[in-house]
Design a protein around this motif. Structure first.
Motif, PDB file in Angstrom:
ATOM      1  N   LEU B  28       0.826  -1.199   0.000  1.00 20.80           N
ATOM      2  CA  LEU B  28       0.000   0.000   0.000  1.00 20.80           C
ATOM      3  C   LEU B  28       0.867   1.258   0.000  1.00 20.80           C
ATOM      4  N   ASN B  29       0.528   2.208  -0.881  1.00 20.38           N
ATOM      5  CA  ASN B  29       1.189   3.516  -0.890  1.00 20.38           C
ATOM      6  C   ASN B  29       0.131   4.590  -0.755  1.00 20.38           C
ATOM      7  N   LEU B  30       0.373   5.520   0.150  1.00 15.73           N
ATOM      8  CA  LEU B  30      -0.613   6.564   0.393  1.00 15.73           C
ATOM      9  C   LEU B  30       0.124   7.773   0.952  1.00 15.73           C
ATOM     10  N   ALA B  31      -0.191   8.956   0.441  1.00 14.44           N
ATOM     11  CA  ALA B  31       0.476  10.159   0.950  1.00 14.44           C
ATOM     12  C   ALA B  31      -0.561  11.171   1.387  1.00 14.44           C
ATOM     13  N   ILE B  32      -0.382  11.725   2.576  1.00 13.81           N
ATOM     14  CA  ILE B  32      -1.269  12.746   3.113  1.00 13.81           C
ATOM     15  C   ILE B  32      -0.407  13.954   3.405  1.00 13.81           C
ATOM     16  N   ASP B  33      -0.742  15.097   2.819  1.00 14.55           N
ATOM     17  CA  ASP B  33       0.167  16.228   3.001  1.00 14.55           C
ATOM     18  C   ASP B  33      -0.558  17.537   3.286  1.00 14.55           C
ATOM     19  N   ALA B  34      -1.742  17.451   3.870  1.00 14.94           N
ATOM     20  CA  ALA B  34      -2.448  18.684   4.211  1.00 14.94           C
ATOM     21  C   ALA B  34      -3.282  18.426   5.455  1.00 14.94           C
ATOM     22  N   PRO B  35      -3.513  19.479   6.253  1.00 21.18           N
ATOM     23  CA  PRO B  35      -4.328  19.306   7.454  1.00 21.18           C
ATOM     24  C   PRO B  35      -5.803  19.176   7.111  1.00 21.18           C
ATOM     25  N   ARG B  36      -6.133  18.166   6.354  1.00 19.04           N
ATOM     26  CA  ARG B  36      -7.522  17.988   5.916  1.00 19.04           C
ATOM     27  C   ARG B  36      -8.118  16.753   6.559  1.00 19.04           C
ATOM     28  N   LEU B  37      -9.396  16.565   6.280  1.00 15.89           N
ATOM     29  CA  LEU B  37     -10.108  15.421   6.810  1.00 15.89           C
ATOM     30  C   LEU B  37     -10.121  14.322   5.747  1.00 15.89           C
ATOM     31  N   MET B  38      -9.356  13.273   5.998  1.00 14.28           N
ATOM     32  CA  MET B  38      -9.311  12.184   5.022  1.00 14.28           C
ATOM     33  C   MET B  38     -10.102  10.995   5.540  1.00 14.28           C
ATOM     34  N   MET B  39     -11.022  10.525   4.720  1.00 12.68           N
ATOM     35  CA  MET B  39     -11.824   9.380   5.116  1.00 12.68           C
ATOM     36  C   MET B  39     -11.227   8.129   4.501  1.00 12.68           C
ATOM     37  N   LEU B  40     -10.984   7.147   5.329  1.00  9.42           N
ATOM     38  CA  LEU B  40     -10.464   5.866   4.859  1.00  9.42           C
ATOM     39  C   LEU B  40     -11.622   4.885   4.915  1.00  9.42           C
ATOM     40  N   LEU B  41     -12.109   4.543   3.735  1.00 15.79           N
ATOM     41  CA  LEU B  41     -13.353   3.780   3.662  1.00 15.79           C
ATOM     42  C   LEU B  41     -13.062   2.386   3.131  1.00 15.79           C
ATOM     43  N   GLY B  42     -13.669   1.405   3.731  1.00 14.62           N
ATOM     44  CA  GLY B  42     -13.474   0.055   3.213  1.00 14.62           C
ATOM     45  C   GLY B  42     -14.360  -0.918   3.956  1.00 14.62           C
ATOM     46  N   PRO B  43     -14.558  -2.089   3.392  1.00 15.57           N
ATOM     47  CA  PRO B  43     -15.375  -3.090   4.081  1.00 15.57           C
ATOM     48  C   PRO B  43     -14.717  -3.478   5.403  1.00 15.57           C
ATOM     49  N   SER B  44     -15.523  -3.899   6.382  1.00 14.24           N
ATOM     50  CA  SER B  44     -14.927  -4.255   7.669  1.00 14.24           C
ATOM     51  C   SER B  44     -13.999  -5.453   7.487  1.00 14.24           C
ATOM     52  N   GLY B  45     -12.906  -5.433   8.226  1.00 14.44           N
ATOM     53  CA  GLY B  45     -11.936  -6.511   8.120  1.00 14.44           C
ATOM     54  C   GLY B  45     -10.953  -6.337   6.983  1.00 14.44           C
ATOM     55  N   CYS B  46     -10.943  -5.141   6.337  1.00 12.33           N
ATOM     56  CA  CYS B  46     -10.050  -4.982   5.198  1.00 12.33           C
ATOM     57  C   CYS B  46      -8.679  -4.476   5.626  1.00 12.33           C
ATOM     58  N   GLY B  47      -8.490  -4.244   6.917  1.00 13.28           N
ATOM     59  CA  GLY B  47      -7.173  -3.819   7.383  1.00 13.28           C
ATOM     60  C   GLY B  47      -7.054  -2.323   7.586  1.00 13.28           C
ATOM     61  N   GLU B 252     -21.643   8.027  -4.597  1.00  9.98           N
ATOM     62  CA  GLU B 252     -22.028   6.965  -3.669  1.00  9.98           C
ATOM     63  C   GLU B 252     -22.147   5.634  -4.402  1.00  9.98           C
ATOM     64  N   GLU B 253     -22.815   5.692  -5.565  1.00 15.55           N
ATOM     65  CA  GLU B 253     -22.954   4.477  -6.378  1.00 15.55           C
ATOM     66  C   GLU B 253     -21.591   3.926  -6.770  1.00 15.55           C
ATOM     67  N   ARG B 254     -20.706   4.853  -7.113  1.00 18.39           N
ATOM     68  CA  ARG B 254     -19.373   4.450  -7.564  1.00 18.39           C
ATOM     69  C   ARG B 254     -18.618   3.730  -6.427  1.00 18.39           C
ATOM     70  N   ILE B 255     -18.703   4.323  -5.219  1.00 15.96           N
ATOM     71  CA  ILE B 255     -18.005   3.700  -4.081  1.00 15.96           C
ATOM     72  C   ILE B 255     -18.589   2.327  -3.786  1.00 15.96           C
ATOM     73  N   LEU B 256     -19.922   2.264  -3.763  1.00 19.13           N
ATOM     74  CA  LEU B 256     -20.569   0.982  -3.484  1.00 19.13           C
ATOM     75  C   LEU B 256     -20.177  -0.050  -4.525  1.00 19.13           C
ATOM     76  N   GLY B 257     -20.088   0.423  -5.781  1.00 15.81           N
ATOM     77  CA  GLY B 257     -19.664  -0.463  -6.860  1.00 15.81           C
ATOM     78  C   GLY B 257     -18.286  -1.038  -6.592  1.00 15.81           C
ATOM     79  N   HIS B 258     -17.345  -0.146  -6.191  1.00 12.01           N
ATOM     80  CA  HIS B 258     -15.995  -0.597  -5.841  1.00 12.01           C
ATOM     81  C   HIS B 258     -16.035  -1.661  -4.767  1.00 12.01           C
ATOM     82  N   LEU B 259     -16.797  -1.328  -3.713  1.00  7.41           N
ATOM     83  CA  LEU B 259     -16.784  -2.197  -2.540  1.00  7.41           C
ATOM     84  C   LEU B 259     -17.379  -3.558  -2.857  1.00  7.41           C
TER      85      LEU B 259
END
Lengths: 263, 272
Positions: B28-47, B252-259
């Motif tokens: 996994l690669n992820l970069a956060i570089d601003a004092p913003r609100l980042m939501m980490l969304l995923g199915p339960s148990g995904c780590g 919302e549809e797009r996220i649900l589709g991913h999940l």
């Protein structure tokens, strides 16, 4: 009848408890009063009450044998109790907080819960003589082998979120134990001390058998030697009463100190 | 306040009961570089909780985190707990034996923080944050006298009293009822506005992610990888009308589709 979740009113509980005691007293009075069991084996309740009165004031010497014996026994339990709190509780906390310390000490301590401690008494006599040190050491050993594992389990039973949260906030591991885990374990540690003191009251007679000079154990032992069964019973009742009083006091103290726990 | 968090090639493996190895995060690669609100969304148990704990440097029992790869805070590799991030757990972790005030002031009892502030400063900070979360009148109460939402406010205040640069929240409002959750979401938005910091907010609630996030990162399950990552520029608080607009509905549809596409095993929630 058999529903473990049905609560009784305090009134009901008192009535039923009183009825049980009354039934035993009645059976006892009948057995001894009718002469079915000889008074040498089972003194009548009123004889025991008489013995209590007799023991509580010796007019010839101007002292109260019962009070003196009680004070000696209480003093020994108190001394051993302070030792148990001062040594046993820190030891149990260290074992609960550190699996390494526990791995070292647990095989040395846990088996003694089922060891015949009475058999250790002669060894203590050889090491410490027949004086107070031996008696207090015996009471201490008898209680501490129960207390240490209980304290350890009390520490381990604290949900790990408190530890994790403290460490995340910047606590060192020692700080997390001292400031977050230990305060949460205190009510159960207090329970362990209460059990320890109860155990000491059961061992007090054994501790006072050797070189019986003073104390309730000596009083019982001497009475037995003179076949004064009523006095033996009186002595036993006093020990039970003392154990009950100290237990009640400690439970009340725990409730006061850790009021947050029951809420 | 600048801050940067980088996750570089993160791999996390747990031993599984069968004796094998269960890889929950794979490169996994992820970069956060601003004092913003980042939501980490995923199915339960995904780590996602594991990833959050890595950023806080908190290790689960006896497991090396991460197995390989690196978490960097401002470019510095982080091993173990650090001063920059504070976590808020779903279970509050409030102390039942302490008052609300003492719960919030708890971090100041630690040597790490005690000497950095005077007594007056510490008291001022506690007063201010209790006011900000709306618990000024409850300062003398104990946690059992509070509701679930109020308890979560205490946990939030305890984290924010340190004014951390990074706030890590692990499904913080998951145990609250719908109405309280909504109140807490608004509160978090207001707190972030007044005291900006980088917030990483783990959730499995799609609606919550769209309501709060400046950025939404969607993870798939087993092993976790980023399947979507987009920004939302709408100012908070976000209106119901905005939430019901066609673009947001499409997101919302797009996220649900991913999940759903990623893996049928996990669970997601859409709250209304």
């Amino acid at each position: 009848m058999f529903n473990p979740y049905r609560a009784l009113t305090p009134q009901q509980a008192r009535t039923l408890g009183g009825a049980g005691m009354a039934a035993v007293l009645l059976a006892w009075a009948l057995l001894s009063g009718t002469g079915l069991v000889s008074p040498v084996k089972l003194p009548a309740p009123w004889d025991v009450a008489g013995a209590l009165v007799q023991l509580s004031w010796d007019a010839q010497r101007g002292t109260s044998p019962l009070l003196v014996a009680t004070l000696w026994s209480c003093g020994r339990v108190l001394a051993a109790g302070l030792l148990v709190i001062g040594l046993g509780v820190p030891l149990g906390v260290a074992m609960g907080a550190s699996p390494r310390i526990n791995a070292v000490l647990s095989p040395l301590i846990d088996p003694f819960r089922s060891a015949p401690l009475v058999a250790v008494l002669p060894i203590l006599v050889m090491w410490l003589g027949i004086g107070e040190a031996m008696k207090v050491a015996f009471l201490f050993l008898g209680a501490v082998v129960y207390l240490v594992p209980m304290v350890r389990d009390a520490v381990r039973a604290v949900p790990h979120t408190f530890y994790t949260s403290a460490v995340d906030l910047g606590a060192t591991d020692l700080e997390a134990v001292r400031l977050a885990v230990l305060p949460m374990a205190m009510p159960r540690i207090a329970d362990a001390v209460t059990v320890g003191v109860s155990v000491m009251w059961t061992y007090i007679t054994v501790a006072e058998y050797v070189n019986a000079e003073k104390g309730l154990g000596q009083l019982i032992q001497n009475s037995r030697r003179f076949s004064a069964m009523d006095q033996v019973f009186a002595g036993i009742f006093v020990i039970i009463a003392l154990a009950l009083i100290s237990h009640t006091l400690m439970v009340a103290l725990r409730r006061r100190l850790y009021a947050w726990e029951t809420s | 306040m600048t801050v940067s968090i980088s996750l570089v090639d993160i791999v996390q493996e747990y031993p599984d009961p069968a004796g094998g190895v269960n890889r929950v995060v794979d490169g996994l690669n992820l970069a956060i570089d601003a004092p913003r609100l980042m939501m980490l969304l995923g199915p339960s148990g995904c780590g996602k909780s594991t990833i959050l704990r890595m950023m806080g440097g908190v290790r689960p029992h006896g497991v090396q985190t991460p197995t390989s790869g690196e978490v960097q805070i401002d470019g510095v590799p982080c091993h173990g707990p650090h001063d920059d991030a504070v976590m808020v757990f779903q279970q509050y972790a409030n102390r039942p034996d302490l008052t609300v005030w003492d719960n919030v002031a708890f971090p100041f009892r630690l040597t790490l923080w005690r000497d950095r502030f005077t007594k007056a400063e510490r008291e001022q900070r506690v007063t201010e944050i209790l006011d900000a979360v709306g618990l000024s009148d409850q300062a003398a109460l104990h946690p059992h006298q509070l509701s679930g939402g109020q308890n979560q406010r205490v946990a939030l205040a305890r984290a924010l009293v340190l004014r951390p640069r990074i706030l890590l929240m692990d499904e913080p409002f998951g145990a609250l009822d719908a109405q309280t959750r909504e109140e807490m979401q608004h509160l978090l938005g207001a707190l972030h506005r007044d005291q900006p910091c980088a917030i990483v907010f783990v959730t499995h609630d799609v609606t919550e992610a769209l309501l709060l996030g400046d950025r939404v990162v969607v993870l798939s399950a087993g092993p976790a990888k980023v399947v979507d990552d987009f920004a939302l520029s709408e100012a908070r608080p976000r209106s119901r009308a905005w939430q019901q607009s066609t673009e947001v509905q499409a997101l919302e549809e797009r996220i649900l589709g991913h999940l759903h596409a990623a893996d049928g095993r996990g669970q997601v929630r859409v709250s209304v």
